[in-house]
Design an enzyme around this catalytic site. Structure first.
Site, PDB file in Angstrom:
ATOM      1  N   CYS A  66       0.878  -1.171   0.000  1.00  0.00           N
ATOM      2  CA  CYS A  66       0.000   0.000   0.000  1.00  0.00           C
ATOM      3  C   CYS A  66       0.913   1.217   0.000  1.00  0.00           C
ATOM      4  CB  CYS A  66      -1.003  -0.037   1.162  1.00  0.00           C
ATOM      5  SG  CYS A  66      -0.322   0.163   2.807  1.00  0.00           S
ATOM      6  N   HIS A  99      12.553 -16.019  12.581  1.00  0.00           N
ATOM      7  CA  HIS A  99      12.166 -16.087  13.999  1.00  0.00           C
ATOM      8  C   HIS A  99      10.657 -16.116  14.205  1.00  0.00           C
ATOM      9  CE1 HIS A  99      16.163 -14.268  15.778  1.00  0.00           C
ATOM     10  NE2 HIS A  99      16.395 -15.169  14.828  1.00  0.00           N
TER      11      HIS A  99
HETATM   12  C1  RB5 Z   1      -3.987   5.148   0.304  1.00  0.00           C
HETATM   13  O1  RB5 Z   1      -4.068   6.476  -0.067  1.00  0.00           O
HETATM   14  C2  RB5 Z   1      -3.150   4.950   1.549  1.00  0.00           C
HETATM   15  O2  RB5 Z   1      -3.780   5.500   2.649  1.00  0.00           O
HETATM   16  C3  RB5 Z   1      -2.877   3.476   1.714  1.00  0.00           C
HETATM   17  O3  RB5 Z   1      -2.248   2.981   0.575  1.00  0.00           O
HETATM   18  C4  RB5 Z   1      -1.950   3.081   2.829  1.00  0.00           C
HETATM   19  O4  RB5 Z   1      -0.814   3.874   2.858  1.00  0.00           O
HETATM   20  C5  RB5 Z   1      -2.509   2.895   4.152  1.00  0.00           C
HETATM   21  O5  RB5 Z   1      -1.771   2.519   5.093  1.00  0.00           O
END
Ligand code: RB5
Length: 149
Positions: A66, A99
């Site tokens: 993400c 671990h």
């Molecule tokens: C998306 O904009 C962002 O909030 C997501 O990808 C992530 O970083 C959340 O932890």
């Protein structure tokens, strides 16, 4: 190994390159999306797909992306049997497997670039759980917590 990969829009810039790397290392890649950039998609959806692939044995391990890696790891860890962590250093990326039996590597595409991400994936996939008694004991305790104990 069978390696699932998934991302939201924040992780999208890294996914294709990492999928190619994983294939080049001799693993099978299971691409759980996102299959196109969608700025309003939600990381918990991809964390769920990842967790289900681990739970159903469709994947041995996963790489989940993400923007920061944080949301992905928070969400993935809600699924039983998933041990996900954000690792932006190579020591954690392999030690987490050796671990802690980490089975999902989370990374943030807004934090690391493709070369660092490649090294993290190599460290993660090259590592094996040590099976040492102290780590087995700790893993059993984690599983007990997961089971509500
Ligand atoms: C998306 O904009 C962002 O909030 C997501 O990808 C992530 O970083 C959340 O932890």
């Amino acid at each position: 190994m069978k390696i699932a990969i998934a991302c939201d829009h924040g992780g999208f810039p890294l996914k294709q390159e990492l999928a190619e790397l994983i294939k080049s290392l001799g693993h099978e890649v299971i691409d759980l999306g996102a299959h196109q950039y969608d700025k309003v998609d939600d990381y918990p959806d991809f964390a769920r797909y990842m967790g289900q692939a681990i739970q159903h044995g469709q994947a041995d391990r996963g790489v989940l992306l993400c923007g920061s890696g944080v949301g992905a790891s928070v969400a993935a860890n809600k699924l039983t049997g998933v041990r996900a962590a954000v690792c932006h250093d190579t020591y954690s990326a392999h030690q987490g497997v050796e671990h802690d039996a980490m089975n999902v590597l989370c990374m943030g595409a807004r934090i690391v670039g493709v070369e660092v991400a490649n090294e993290l994936v190599r460290a993660f996939l090259g590592a094996k759980f040590s099976g040492e008694e102290r780590h087995e004991r700790r893993l059993e305790k984690v599983k007990g917590m997961e089971a509500g104990g």
